[in-house]
Motif scaffolding. Sequence first.
Motif, PDB file in Angstrom:
ATOM      1  N   ASP A 279     121.051 143.586  54.114  1.00 37.81           N
ATOM      2  CA  ASP A 279     122.187 144.371  54.502  1.00 37.81           C
ATOM      3  C   ASP A 279     123.052 144.792  53.705  1.00 37.81           C
ATOM      4  OD1 ASP A 279     121.051 144.000  57.094  1.00 37.81           O
ATOM      5  OD2 ASP A 279     121.682 141.882  57.355  1.00 37.81           O
TER       6      ASP A 279
ATOM      7  N   LEU B 193     122.343 147.844  52.150  1.00 36.55           N
ATOM      8  CA  LEU B 193     122.420 149.161  52.712  1.00 36.55           C
ATOM      9  C   LEU B 193     123.715 149.223  53.452  1.00 36.55           C
ATOM     10  CD1 LEU B 193     119.105 148.390  55.743  1.00 36.55           C
ATOM     11  CD2 LEU B 193     119.788 149.881  54.485  1.00 36.55           C
TER      12      LEU B 193
ATOM     13  N   ALA C  86     120.256 155.285  56.126  1.00 34.19           N
ATOM     14  CA  ALA C  86     119.523 154.059  55.303  1.00 34.19           C
ATOM     15  C   ALA C  86     119.129 153.178  55.352  1.00 34.19           C
ATOM     16  CB  ALA C  86     120.751 153.456  54.019  1.00 34.19           C
ATOM     17  N   ALA C  87     117.517 153.089  55.037  1.00 36.34           N
ATOM     18  CA  ALA C  87     116.499 151.927  55.499  1.00 36.34           C
ATOM     19  C   ALA C  87     115.897 151.323  54.268  1.00 36.34           C
ATOM     20  CB  ALA C  87     115.823 152.183  56.653  1.00 36.34           C
TER      21      ALA C  87
ATOM     22  N   THR D 136     118.472 148.449  59.378  1.00 34.12           N
ATOM     23  CA  THR D 136     119.027 149.979  58.961  1.00 34.12           C
ATOM     24  C   THR D 136     120.568 150.296  59.070  1.00 34.12           C
ATOM     25  OG1 THR D 136     118.018 150.048  61.629  1.00 34.12           O
ATOM     26  CG2 THR D 136     115.723 151.103  60.419  1.00 34.12           C
TER      27      THR D 136
ATOM     28  N   LEU E 248     113.845 151.940  49.314  1.00 35.41           N
ATOM     29  CA  LEU E 248     114.856 152.431  49.913  1.00 35.41           C
ATOM     30  C   LEU E 248     114.973 153.246  51.038  1.00 35.41           C
ATOM     31  CD1 LEU E 248     117.135 150.620  47.891  1.00 35.41           C
ATOM     32  CD2 LEU E 248     117.351 150.292  49.819  1.00 35.41           C
TER      33      LEU E 248
END
Length: 132
Positions: A5, A8, A20-21, A33, A104
């Motif tokens: 988390d 991201l 982003a993921a 995500t 990423l």
Amino acid sequence: MPGIDECLLEAMRLPGARGAAVVDWTSGLALGTVGDAPGGDHETTAAEAAALARLAAEHKAFAPADGSDWSEQETPVEDLIISNRDSYHLLRFVRTTFDSSVFLHLWLDRTDGNLALARIRLGEMAGRLVLG
């Protein structure tokens, strides 16, 4: 060291970041995500990006000239950059203590984003990311 988390959220602070993921390229599942997804669906985007990541990671054509592969300390592919008319997709492989099957994915606006900066920062994030 940041988890998924935090990583991201840091990625989304990059200029021009759309989404982003963190993705497992073996299964195609998004582990986390944030932001928007191309086409509006994070899971579909993760699966499609994973197929591309697998292609680059598993084929010798994209390995370094010295022939190194995933069994050695360094991953043979650092990142992939896909550009289209309005955006960039940057896939950065993450080295992990288990099987290094994570990357990423940053979706970056072409007008507002800085690809060079994003590549550097994503590399730094990948080095700090803690999965567990």
